[in-house]
Design a protein around this motif. Structure first.
Motif, PDB file in Angstrom:
ATOM      1  N   PRO A 214       5.142 -24.099  10.305  1.00 50.40           N
ATOM      2  CA  PRO A 214       5.836 -23.942   9.021  1.00 50.40           C
ATOM      3  C   PRO A 214       4.906 -23.572   7.867  1.00 50.40           C
ATOM      4  CG  PRO A 214       6.396 -26.062  10.039  1.00 50.40           C
ATOM      5  CD  PRO A 214       5.297 -25.459  10.838  1.00 50.40           C
ATOM      6  N   VAL A 215       3.576 -23.669   8.067  1.00 51.51           N
ATOM      7  CA  VAL A 215       2.662 -23.440   6.951  1.00 51.51           C
ATOM      8  C   VAL A 215       1.858 -22.150   7.037  1.00 51.51           C
ATOM      9  CG1 VAL A 215       2.443 -25.835   6.234  1.00 51.51           C
ATOM     10  CG2 VAL A 215       0.945 -24.952   8.012  1.00 51.51           C
ATOM     11  N   PHE A 216       2.136 -21.298   8.024  1.00 48.94           N
ATOM     12  CA  PHE A 216       1.522 -19.972   8.039  1.00 48.94           C
ATOM     13  C   PHE A 216       2.392 -19.019   8.840  1.00 48.94           C
ATOM     14  CE2 PHE A 216      -0.936 -22.379  11.306  1.00 48.94           C
ATOM     15  CZ  PHE A 216      -0.582 -21.678  12.453  1.00 48.94           C
ATOM     16  N   ASP A 217       2.158 -17.721   8.613  1.00 52.23           N
ATOM     17  CA  ASP A 217       2.920 -16.700   9.329  1.00 52.23           C
ATOM     18  C   ASP A 217       2.594 -16.751  10.817  1.00 52.23           C
ATOM     19  OD1 ASP A 217       4.060 -15.754   6.967  1.00 52.23           O
ATOM     20  OD2 ASP A 217       2.421 -14.335   6.607  1.00 52.23           O
ATOM     21  N   THR A 218       3.539 -16.309  11.659  1.00 49.49           N
ATOM     22  CA  THR A 218       3.322 -16.273  13.104  1.00 49.49           C
ATOM     23  C   THR A 218       2.110 -15.410  13.432  1.00 49.49           C
ATOM     24  OG1 THR A 218       5.665 -16.605  13.531  1.00 49.49           O
ATOM     25  CG2 THR A 218       4.368 -15.634  15.310  1.00 49.49           C
ATOM     26  N   VAL A 219       1.264 -15.916  14.333  1.00 49.34           N
ATOM     27  CA  VAL A 219       0.034 -15.227  14.735  1.00 49.34           C
ATOM     28  C   VAL A 219       0.101 -14.985  16.240  1.00 49.34           C
ATOM     29  CG1 VAL A 219      -2.476 -15.461  14.928  1.00 49.34           C
ATOM     30  CG2 VAL A 219      -1.306 -16.303  12.897  1.00 49.34           C
ATOM     31  N   THR A 220      -0.364 -13.828  16.666  1.00 45.66           N
ATOM     32  CA  THR A 220      -0.454 -13.528  18.092  1.00 45.66           C
ATOM     33  C   THR A 220      -1.922 -13.380  18.464  1.00 45.66           C
ATOM     34  OG1 THR A 220       1.674 -12.389  18.064  1.00 45.66           O
ATOM     35  CG2 THR A 220       0.201 -11.910  19.901  1.00 45.66           C
ATOM     36  N   ILE A 221      -2.331 -14.102  19.514  1.00 43.07           N
ATOM     37  CA  ILE A 221      -3.686 -13.968  20.053  1.00 43.07           C
ATOM     38  C   ILE A 221      -3.561 -13.067  21.281  1.00 43.07           C
ATOM     39  CG2 ILE A 221      -5.706 -15.145  20.989  1.00 43.07           C
ATOM     40  CD1 ILE A 221      -4.729 -17.705  19.564  1.00 43.07           C
ATOM     41  N   PRO A 222      -4.126 -11.858  21.225  1.00 37.92           N
ATOM     42  CA  PRO A 222      -4.006 -10.931  22.357  1.00 37.92           C
ATOM     43  C   PRO A 222      -4.624 -11.502  23.636  1.00 37.92           C
ATOM     44  CG  PRO A 222      -4.863  -9.806  20.415  1.00 37.92           C
ATOM     45  CD  PRO A 222      -4.865 -11.277  20.114  1.00 37.92           C
ATOM     46  N   ARG A 223      -4.199 -10.996  24.763  1.00 37.52           N
ATOM     47  CA  ARG A 223      -4.618 -11.472  26.077  1.00 37.52           C
ATOM     48  C   ARG A 223      -6.136 -11.458  26.246  1.00 37.52           C
ATOM     49  NH1 ARG A 223      -3.742  -7.892  31.000  1.00 37.52           N
ATOM     50  NH2 ARG A 223      -2.482  -6.821  29.484  1.00 37.52           N
ATOM     51  N   HIS A 224      -6.813 -10.469  25.701  1.00 31.16           N
ATOM     52  CA  HIS A 224      -8.257 -10.314  25.891  1.00 31.16           C
ATOM     53  C   HIS A 224      -9.100 -11.041  24.829  1.00 31.16           C
ATOM     54  CE1 HIS A 224      -6.894  -7.130  23.216  1.00 31.16           C
ATOM     55  NE2 HIS A 224      -8.113  -7.168  22.685  1.00 31.16           N
ATOM     56  N   GLU A 225      -8.463 -11.801  23.910  1.00 25.38           N
ATOM     57  CA  GLU A 225      -9.193 -12.544  22.883  1.00 25.38           C
ATOM     58  C   GLU A 225      -8.918 -14.031  23.020  1.00 25.38           C
ATOM     59  OE1 GLU A 225      -8.800 -10.994  18.942  1.00 25.38           O
ATOM     60  OE2 GLU A 225      -8.731  -8.933  19.658  1.00 25.38           O
ATOM     61  N   SER A 226      -9.812 -14.849  22.475  1.00 26.19           N
ATOM     62  CA  SER A 226      -9.639 -16.301  22.600  1.00 26.19           C
ATOM     63  C   SER A 226      -9.356 -16.984  21.264  1.00 26.19           C
ATOM     64  CB  SER A 226     -10.875 -16.920  23.247  1.00 26.19           C
ATOM     65  OG  SER A 226     -12.011 -16.648  22.466  1.00 26.19           O
ATOM     66  N   SER A 227      -9.293 -16.222  20.167  1.00 32.39           N
ATOM     67  CA  SER A 227      -8.985 -16.847  18.882  1.00 32.39           C
ATOM     68  C   SER A 227      -8.447 -15.823  17.886  1.00 32.39           C
ATOM     69  CB  SER A 227     -10.228 -17.526  18.297  1.00 32.39           C
ATOM     70  OG  SER A 227     -11.193 -16.560  17.944  1.00 32.39           O
ATOM     71  N   ALA A 228      -7.831 -16.363  16.844  1.00 35.53           N
ATOM     72  CA  ALA A 228      -7.340 -15.563  15.718  1.00 35.53           C
ATOM     73  C   ALA A 228      -7.353 -16.491  14.506  1.00 35.53           C
ATOM     74  CB  ALA A 228      -5.928 -15.048  15.992  1.00 35.53           C
ATOM     75  N   THR A 229      -7.195 -15.927  13.314  1.00 32.54           N
ATOM     76  CA  THR A 229      -7.180 -16.754  12.110  1.00 32.54           C
ATOM     77  C   THR A 229      -5.823 -16.695  11.434  1.00 32.54           C
ATOM     78  OG1 THR A 229      -8.032 -14.950  10.754  1.00 32.54           O
ATOM     79  CG2 THR A 229      -9.653 -16.479  11.679  1.00 32.54           C
ATOM     80  N   ALA A 230      -5.543 -17.729  10.659  1.00 30.58           N
ATOM     81  CA  ALA A 230      -4.299 -17.785   9.884  1.00 30.58           C
ATOM     82  C   ALA A 230      -4.625 -18.387   8.523  1.00 30.58           C
ATOM     83  CB  ALA A 230      -3.259 -18.635  10.598  1.00 30.58           C
ATOM     84  N   ARG A 231      -3.946 -17.907   7.502  1.00 27.05           N
ATOM     85  CA  ARG A 231      -4.115 -18.434   6.146  1.00 27.05           C
ATOM     86  C   ARG A 231      -2.951 -19.393   5.881  1.00 27.05           C
ATOM     87  NH1 ARG A 231      -8.024 -18.316   2.740  1.00 27.05           N
ATOM     88  NH2 ARG A 231      -8.539 -16.211   3.373  1.00 27.05           N
ATOM     89  N   VAL A 232      -3.290 -20.648   5.545  1.00 23.46           N
ATOM     90  CA  VAL A 232      -2.290 -21.667   5.261  1.00 23.46           C
ATOM     91  C   VAL A 232      -1.646 -21.365   3.913  1.00 23.46           C
ATOM     92  CG1 VAL A 232      -1.956 -24.138   4.795  1.00 23.46           C
ATOM     93  CG2 VAL A 232      -3.488 -23.395   6.628  1.00 23.46           C
ATOM     94  N   ASP A 233      -0.332 -21.541   3.842  1.00 21.04           N
ATOM     95  CA  ASP A 233       0.393 -21.275   2.596  1.00 21.04           C
ATOM     96  C   ASP A 233      -0.157 -22.129   1.456  1.00 21.04           C
ATOM     97  OD1 ASP A 233       2.050 -19.578   4.029  1.00 21.04           O
ATOM     98  OD2 ASP A 233       3.568 -21.126   4.370  1.00 21.04           O
ATOM     99  N   ARG A 234      -0.217 -21.536   0.265  1.00 19.00           N
ATOM    100  CA  ARG A 234      -0.730 -22.251  -0.903  1.00 19.00           C
ATOM    101  C   ARG A 234       0.182 -23.410  -1.296  1.00 19.00           C
ATOM    102  NH1 ARG A 234      -4.496 -20.896  -4.040  1.00 19.00           N
ATOM    103  NH2 ARG A 234      -5.655 -18.975  -4.003  1.00 19.00           N
ATOM    104  N   ASP A 235       1.463 -23.325  -0.933  1.00 19.41           N
ATOM    105  CA  ASP A 235       2.392 -24.389  -1.308  1.00 19.41           C
ATOM    106  C   ASP A 235       2.544 -25.458  -0.222  1.00 19.41           C
ATOM    107  OD1 ASP A 235       3.761 -22.806   0.484  1.00 19.41           O
ATOM    108  OD2 ASP A 235       5.575 -22.636  -0.720  1.00 19.41           O
ATOM    109  N   ALA A 236       1.631 -25.492   0.746  1.00 19.73           N
ATOM    110  CA  ALA A 236       1.650 -26.558   1.760  1.00 19.73           C
ATOM    111  C   ALA A 236       1.417 -27.893   1.063  1.00 19.73           C
ATOM    112  CB  ALA A 236       0.574 -26.307   2.813  1.00 19.73           C
ATOM    113  N   ARG A 237       2.150 -28.921   1.473  1.00 20.53           N
ATOM    114  CA  ARG A 237       2.083 -30.218   0.793  1.00 20.53           C
ATOM    115  C   ARG A 237       0.799 -30.973   1.146  1.00 20.53           C
ATOM    116  NH1 ARG A 237       8.259 -31.430   1.825  1.00 20.53           N
ATOM    117  NH2 ARG A 237       7.485 -31.493   3.937  1.00 20.53           N
TER     118      ARG A 237
END
Length: 172
Positions: free
Chosen positions: A66-89
């Motif tokens: 609920p606090v960041f946009d959906t992220v997809t980690i491709p099959r050939h990678e082991s990580s990705a980043t996400a930015r947490v919403d500024r309005d997260a409680r």
């Protein structure tokens, strides 16, 4: 006979260090799914990881929260980043859901600041891009670091004092 006190100090130090590490720390590794750091400030960035070994996920991984946009980690990678919403409680604990072909699971993500409570699930809405935010020191808590250092120093000092007292009793 110096080996026994030295071994005692070393064992005590290891015990203290492992006691200082929070359970499920730094992202809580469940079936190879991780969120690091496990505590982040609103607007901060997290690294979402997946184990790619024999017991890990082999396909594409979809990560939702609920606090960041959906992220997809491709099959050939082991990580990705996400930015947490500024309005997260601040103080809230959110679930981060990992899903791949072989398995799925959730990991908790805590928003820095405030008291701790679990929010009610909210529908996910795209918040758009939050550009120009720069870096952050999410999850860096000076009180916890100071307390951990104090515990380690006190334990080592106590062990040293006791080992010196024991060796003094034998020499007398």
């Amino acid at each position: 006979m110096r080996a026994i006190p030295v071994a005692s100090v070393a064992l005590l130090g290891v015990a203290v260090l492992s006691a200082c590490a929070p359970a499920g720390a730094a992202g809580s590794d469940t079936f190879g799914f991780t969120v690091r750091p496990a505590t982040v400030a609103p607007g901060g960035e997290v690294t979402l990881g997946v184990g790619r070994g024999a017991a890990g996920c082999r396909g594409r991984v979809t990560v939702t929260s609920p606090v960041f946009d959906t992220v997809t980690i491709p099959r050939h990678e082991s990580s990705a980043t996400a930015r947490v919403d500024r309005d997260a409680r601040p103080g809230a604990v959110y679930r981060v859901a990992f899903a791949c072909k072989e398995r799925s699971d959730t990991v908790d993500l805590t928003i820095a600041g405030g008291g701790s409570h679990r929010p009610t699930p909210e529908p996910h809405h795209s918040k758009g891009v939050h550009a120009g935010e720069g870096g952050s020191i999410a999850g860096f808590d000076l009180k916890q670091i100071g307390l951990g250092a104090l515990l380690v120093a006190g334990s080592v000092g106590t062990a040293h004092h006791l080992s010196r007292r024991r060796s003094g009793e034998r020499g007398a």
